[in-house]
Write an enzyme that holds these catalytic residues in place. Structure first.
Site, short mmCIF file in Angstrom:
data_model
loop_
_atom_site.label_atom_id
_atom_site.label_comp_id
_atom_site.label_asym_id
_atom_site.label_seq_id
_atom_site.Cartn_x
_atom_site.Cartn_y
_atom_site.Cartn_z
N CYS A 356 29.16 0.70 -33.59
CA CYS A 356 30.27 0.55 -32.62
C CYS A 356 30.59 -0.91 -32.31
O CYS A 356 31.69 -1.21 -31.85
CB CYS A 356 29.92 1.21 -31.30
SG CYS A 356 29.30 2.88 -31.43
O1 KQY Z 1 30.56 3.84 -29.11
C1 KQY Z 1 31.59 3.25 -29.13
N1 KQY Z 1 32.29 3.20 -30.23
C2 KQY Z 1 32.16 2.61 -27.96
C3 KQY Z 1 31.45 2.90 -26.74
C4 KQY Z 1 32.16 2.33 -25.60
C5 KQY Z 1 31.34 2.32 -24.40
C6 KQY Z 1 31.99 1.59 -23.30
N2 KQY Z 1 31.14 1.52 -22.18
#
Ligand code: KQY
Length: 365
Positions: A356
């Site tokens: 992420c």
């Molecule tokens: O896991 C993701 N791709 C993004 C997570 C965002 C979390 C924001 N607190």
């Protein structure tokens, strides 16, 4: 020079390559907001440095950082990491950065999806998100990439492709009313065909239990190479994840990819389950409109959320008993790559993991 292009990648002969194909580099964005990262983001920054350093062993790494954090980040990161000044609302470049597409001549272009912080005012994770919504275009301009502006809300972590015409998504995310309620499943599929140049879209019902992204596929399964997937798994039928993994397994077992192949499915056991501690919860600034971090809440921990670098796999580990077996299985799945473990609980506390916070730039000409 970077232009906004008015046609569609598929029409122009561009496709999204698999992450396992070769990269020109990787983007990350420096974490700093204290209502998402505990203790003023200091522990998360250390984890980001470890991830950046691990990836930078395999490929060039560019880190976006605010002016306020510039000097500190420069000091904390290896000199070989390129730092650029970049405004953002948080550090999830998989979702805010461009999805890059390539053509047979080796040209690279960016796709800039619309972004609403994982649900806008209906369950989104923070407000505002205006700077994050500009990240993809800014990175394309930085790299001199022409870009397509896609007319739908979508995050990079909600799609996986095999580079050969197959895309895997979850219904929980892409059909969520807080993304594109005006679009039908068929219309969303058409956008995926147009912007990723795929012909088969496999819909897995749900992602990882308690994933605050509404079930991003990149926490639930990975594509190590065409024809194969790695699936987040538990054998514990009493665990809330069990049903989600079983239903995904059933869909994937019956699926055929764009080349007509049945998929080889590797099961990868989940860590834990993991939960937020009192101390961790207390370290996060409580701000209205931002995701709540309540002690005792279950974390969506997953080894699936790893990054494929050139010749490497950068894998989150959590300091739990399951880490060793996960690394063993991943080494078996990726014999051609070096598997590097990075302690990543601090990233998980922010709501995601290594995949992420990274976005690959495919190799071009
Ligand atoms: O896991 C993701 N791709 C993004 C997570 C965002 C979390 C924001 N607190």
């Amino acid at each position: 020079m970077s232009n906004i292009i008015d046609s569609l990648p598929a029409q122009d002969g561009f496709r999204m390559p698999g992450e396992f194909e070769s990269h020109a580099g990787c983007f990350m964005v420096w974490p700093e907001r204290p209502d998402n990262w505990r203790l003023g983001a200091k522990p998360a920054q250390q984890a980001f440095v470890a991830v950046a350093s691990a990836i930078n062993r395999f490929e060039p790494l560019t880190m976006g950082v605010s002016a306020a954090q510039w000097e500190h980040a420069r000091h904390a990161l290896p000199a070989s990491v390129r730092l650029i000044e970049l405004s953002s609302n948080d550090a999830w470049v998989r979702d805010t950065g461009p999805t890059c597409v390539v053509n047979a001549a080796g040209e690279v272009r960016g796709v800039d999806w619309q972004f609403n912080a994982w649900g806008g005012l209906e369950g989104g994770l923070y407000f505002p998100w205006d700077r994050d919504a500009q990240v993809a275009e800014k990175l394309c301009k930085l790299q001199g990439l022409d870009l397509y502006k896609a007319p739908l809300i979508l995050e990079g972590g909600s799609i996986h492709v095999d580079g050969e015409g197959t895309c895997i998504v979850t219904e929980e995310c892409l059909l969520n009313h807080n993304r594109n309620p005006q679009l039908s499943r068929e219309e969303i599929e058409q956008h995926l065909r147009d912007y990723l140049n795929v012909s088969v879209i496999i819909w897995v019902p749900r992602g990882v239990y308690m994933d605050e992204t509404d079930g991003h596929v990149d926490n639930m399964l990975a594509i190590p190479r065409p024809g194969e997937v790695i699936l987040h798994w538990t054998d514990d039928a009493s665990d809330a994840q069990y049903e989600r993994s079983v239903e995904a397994f059933e869909i994937l077992s019956q699926a055929r990819d764009a080349k007509g192949r049945a998929l080889k499915i590797h099961k990868l056991l989940q860590p834990g389950p993991l939960f937020l501690t009192e101390e961790e919860s207390a370290g996060v600034d409580q701000v209205a409109g931002s995701a709540e971090r309540r002690a005792g809440s279950r974390l969506a921990g997953s080894y699936i959320n790893h990054y494929l670098a050139n010749g490497g796999v950068v894998v989150p580990v959590f300091g739990v008993a399951e880490d060793g077996e996960a690394l063993r299985v991943l080494r078996e799945i990726y014999p051609e790559r070096e598997v590097v473990a990075v302690p990543a609980r601090e990233i998980l506390l922010g709501g995601g993991n290594i995949h992420c916070i990274t976005q690959q730039l495919p190799a071009g000409r």
